[in-house]
Write a protein that holds these residues in place. Structure first.
Motif, PDB file in Angstrom:
ATOM      1  N   PHE A 428      12.231 -46.365  24.806  1.00  0.00           N
ATOM      2  CA  PHE A 428      13.136 -46.980  23.842  1.00  0.00           C
ATOM      3  C   PHE A 428      12.432 -47.213  22.502  1.00  0.00           C
ATOM      4  N   LYS A 429      11.183 -47.730  22.569  1.00  0.00           N
ATOM      5  CA  LYS A 429      10.423 -47.983  21.337  1.00  0.00           C
ATOM      6  C   LYS A 429      10.172 -46.687  20.577  1.00  0.00           C
ATOM      7  N   LYS A 430       9.860 -45.619  21.342  1.00  0.00           N
ATOM      8  CA  LYS A 430       9.593 -44.328  20.699  1.00  0.00           C
ATOM      9  C   LYS A 430      10.843 -43.822  19.986  1.00  0.00           C
ATOM     10  N   ARG A 431      11.984 -43.992  20.628  1.00  0.00           N
ATOM     11  CA  ARG A 431      13.221 -43.512  20.023  1.00  0.00           C
ATOM     12  C   ARG A 431      13.618 -44.353  18.817  1.00  0.00           C
ATOM     13  N   VAL A 432      13.348 -45.633  18.848  1.00  0.00           N
ATOM     14  CA  VAL A 432      13.602 -46.494  17.684  1.00  0.00           C
ATOM     15  C   VAL A 432      12.683 -46.092  16.540  1.00  0.00           C
ATOM     16  N   GLN A 433      11.436 -45.757  16.869  1.00  0.00           N
ATOM     17  CA  GLN A 433      10.490 -45.307  15.843  1.00  0.00           C
ATOM     18  C   GLN A 433      10.992 -44.003  15.203  1.00  0.00           C
ATOM     19  N   ASP A 434      11.477 -43.090  16.051  1.00  0.00           N
ATOM     20  CA  ASP A 434      12.041 -41.841  15.526  1.00  0.00           C
ATOM     21  C   ASP A 434      13.223 -42.129  14.613  1.00  0.00           C
ATOM     22  N   CYS A 435      14.016 -43.125  15.011  1.00  0.00           N
ATOM     23  CA  CYS A 435      15.178 -43.510  14.215  1.00  0.00           C
ATOM     24  C   CYS A 435      14.748 -44.023  12.841  1.00  0.00           C
ATOM     25  N   CYS A 436      13.688 -44.812  12.811  1.00  0.00           N
ATOM     26  CA  CYS A 436      13.174 -45.341  11.535  1.00  0.00           C
ATOM     27  C   CYS A 436      12.728 -44.211  10.613  1.00  0.00           C
ATOM     28  N   GLU A 437      12.111 -43.192  11.212  1.00  0.00           N
ATOM     29  CA  GLU A 437      11.668 -42.049  10.415  1.00  0.00           C
ATOM     30  C   GLU A 437      12.866 -41.289   9.838  1.00  0.00           C
ATOM     31  N   VAL A 438      13.930 -41.160  10.650  1.00  0.00           N
ATOM     32  CA  VAL A 438      15.154 -40.514  10.168  1.00  0.00           C
ATOM     33  C   VAL A 438      15.754 -41.322   9.024  1.00  0.00           C
ATOM     34  N   PHE A 439      15.756 -42.655   9.173  1.00  0.00           N
ATOM     35  CA  PHE A 439      16.317 -43.516   8.135  1.00  0.00           C
ATOM     36  C   PHE A 439      15.523 -43.384   6.832  1.00  0.00           C
ATOM     37  N   GLN A 440      14.200 -43.347   6.926  1.00  0.00           N
ATOM     38  CA  GLN A 440      13.365 -43.196   5.723  1.00  0.00           C
ATOM     39  C   GLN A 440      13.635 -41.856   5.039  1.00  0.00           C
ATOM     40  N   GLU A 441      13.816 -40.814   5.860  1.00  0.00           N
ATOM     41  CA  GLU A 441      14.137 -39.499   5.307  1.00  0.00           C
ATOM     42  C   GLU A 441      15.491 -39.541   4.600  1.00  0.00           C
ATOM     43  N   ALA A 442      16.437 -40.233   5.199  1.00  0.00           N
ATOM     44  CA  ALA A 442      17.769 -40.358   4.596  1.00  0.00           C
ATOM     45  C   ALA A 442      17.695 -41.076   3.254  1.00  0.00           C
ATOM     46  N   GLN A 443      16.898 -42.138   3.198  1.00  0.00           N
ATOM     47  CA  GLN A 443      16.777 -42.894   1.953  1.00  0.00           C
ATOM     48  C   GLN A 443      16.225 -42.030   0.823  1.00  0.00           C
ATOM     49  N   LYS A 444      15.266 -41.162   1.148  1.00  0.00           N
ATOM     50  CA  LYS A 444      14.692 -40.288   0.120  1.00  0.00           C
ATOM     51  C   LYS A 444      15.752 -39.320  -0.408  1.00  0.00           C
ATOM     52  N   CYS A 445      16.645 -38.887   0.480  1.00  0.00           N
ATOM     53  CA  CYS A 445      17.711 -37.978   0.056  1.00  0.00           C
ATOM     54  C   CYS A 445      18.674 -38.652  -0.914  1.00  0.00           C
ATOM     55  N   LEU A 446      18.742 -39.969  -0.863  1.00  0.00           N
ATOM     56  CA  LEU A 446      19.730 -40.706  -1.650  1.00  0.00           C
ATOM     57  C   LEU A 446      19.148 -41.304  -2.919  1.00  0.00           C
ATOM     58  N   PHE A 447      17.990 -40.812  -3.324  1.00  0.00           N
ATOM     59  CA  PHE A 447      17.378 -41.283  -4.558  1.00  0.00           C
ATOM     60  C   PHE A 447      17.556 -40.255  -5.669  1.00  0.00           C
TER      61      PHE A 447
END
Length: 469
Positions: A428-447
């Motif tokens: 679960f922790k690993k998947r949440v970590q992966d999710c955080c990385e996806v979110f950071q990638e998404a934020q960069k796309c929206l700048f």
């Protein structure tokens, strides 16, 4: 810098390595005006006008008194007022061809007032020798630009008017949410690619920012896409041929699978197998046949176009907010189109948007389906429109929220059933970590660089888009 290359002409080239999201250049519009061939807009702000609100001097649509006296409209107001032919603005939902004259008029006034800007535009192509071969379109502009400016008392020579129209036709870019167009002297040197490495944004102050979407090495060309990257081979190349008079030879256009994206791949209706793929035998030849990878069944490009047109027309008839209709239609066309065909991607992207507002109420099975849609669209974007860009960012944010919801549900199920085999804590922790990385990638796309911020390097700073704060 601007560089001239044999067989290509003048292009924009990196003089040093450029990082993703780095601002490459900003440019001021030489002229901005209503989109040629569009519906009526306010001549100042280029937004849809209010019914019945017309400028008291020239009689053309404006929003209010502020727009009526605005600088952009003021420069042509007295000229339009002299016209002996008064357009009928009673139907604001219909295309009004006379609007085609406004942007060329503004560009011609720039020529007279700011000759140095007109000189910078002299290096750009107008394709008039190609446009004149289409008598219907050519005469449409002759009637609504050349002749109309004459009835407004203007004595511009036809050569200059044709040059202004050609420059805008070939080099202008959409702005004001599609209601306007603008031409930028330096930015217009950016070449087209169906796999662009840059993205641009046009702002209300007539400024354009060009931004890198991915790492660009010194000596590489800066490229943008003149049209949406989410289009298939035949339609994409046809639009480029008809509007800009060239045959694209980018890596995507030369590969039958479009660099492995399969954005135009169909499924063979003879084999009826998911691995029986129908692609072009020669992607850069619009007349080349398409064939099946298994049975070699031939299909002509007209039939391919007919299939895509039929699917697109059926899609437009669906109720925009109906998940059930879109899911059912997605299931039907999945028998004809590759999962990553551009029409399938459009369907998935729409479904992602519909589901994004109700993720918390979805069952696990539905969440996993939404996640699969997100991954499919993101995988395609990584090939055909790689790097950081807004559409990909929106998809990634939904995927991030979906992943969180999926694993929250899985954890609840695991606890309720007292079973630790569904997902243990480390997974679960690993998947949440992966999710955080996806979110950071998404934020960069929206700048994007939109904020004025005087500093040692430029007058802009990187800030987040207002619509995602």
């Amino acid at each position: 810098m601007v560089e001239k290359r044999e067989g290509v002409g003048r292009i924009l080239v990196a003089t040093r390595d450029i990082d993703p999201l780095e601002l490459i250049l900003w440019d001021n519009a030489a002229a901005m005006g209503p989109r040629m061939g569009g519906k009526p807009v306010c001549l100042q702000c280029l937004k849809p006008p209010k019914p019945g609100k017309l400028c008291g001097t020239c009689g053309w649509p404006v929003c209010d008194e502020k727009c009526e006296t605005g600088y952009s409209h003021k420069i042509e107001c007295d000229i339009l007022a002299k016209s002996i032919e008064k357009p009928d603005f009673s139907k604001l939902d219909d295309v009004l061809e006379v609007y085609r004259c406004i942007a060329p008029l503004r560009l011609l006034l720039v020529k007279n007032k700011f000759p140095e800007i007109w000189e910078r535009l002299s290096y750009l192509m107008d394709h008039n020798e190609d446009r004149v071969k289409d008598p219907e379109l050519w005469n449409l502009y002759q009637d609504n630009v050349n002749k109309y400016l004459k009835v407004c008392g203007q004595e511009f020579c036809d050569e200059d008017v044709d040059r202004a129209v050609g420059l805008l036709w070939t080099n202008s870019f959409a702005c004001a949410s599609g209601g306007g167009q603008a031409i930028f002297p330096t930015f217009s040197f950016a070449s087209h690619s169906c796999k662009p490495n840059c993205a641009h944004s046009v702002f209300p102050n007539k400024t354009l920012a060009l931004q890198a979407k991915e790492k660009i090495k010194a000596g590489e060309e800066f490229t943008i896409s003149y049209i949406s990257t989410l289009q298939g081979l035949l339609k994409r190349r046809s639009k480029l041929r008809d509007k800009w008079f060239f045959e694209c030879t980018c890596a995507r256009c030369q590969d039958a699978t479009e660099c492995g994206s399969h954005a135009s791949t169909l499924l063979c209706q003879v084999c009826k197998s998911p691995d029986a793929l129908v692609t072009s035998t020669n992607p850069i030849d619009p007349k080349a046949e398409w064939n099946c990878s298994k049975c070699q069944q031939k299909t002509n490009p007209e039939e391919i176009n007919a299939i895509e047109n039929r699917v697109a027309e059926q899609m437009q008839k669906l109720a925009p907010s109906s998940m059930a209709e879109f899911e059912s239609f997605h299931e039907d066309v999945a028998l004809e189109l590759h999962p990553s065909h551009y029409l399938m991607l459009l369907l998935k992207r729409h479904l992602i948007a519909l589901y994004s507002s109700c993720l918390s109420s979805l069952e696990l099975e539905d969440l996993e389906r939404v996640e699969s849609y997100c991954k499919c669209v993101d995988d395609a974007y990584n090939i055909i429109d790689p790097g950081y860009q807004k559409d990909r960012g929106s998809v990634l944010r939904t995927m991030c929220e979906t992943i969180v919801s999926i694993y929250k549900v899985k954890k609840m199920i695991a606890k309720k059933r007292l079973a630790d085999g569904v997902d243990n804590e480390e997974q679960f922790k690993k998947r949440v970590q992966d999710c955080c990385e996806v979110f950071q990638e998404a934020q960069k796309c929206l700048f994007v660089r939109v904020k004025k911020d005087p500093n040692d390097f430029s007058k802009f700073a990187v800030v987040q888009r207002r619509d995602v704060e």
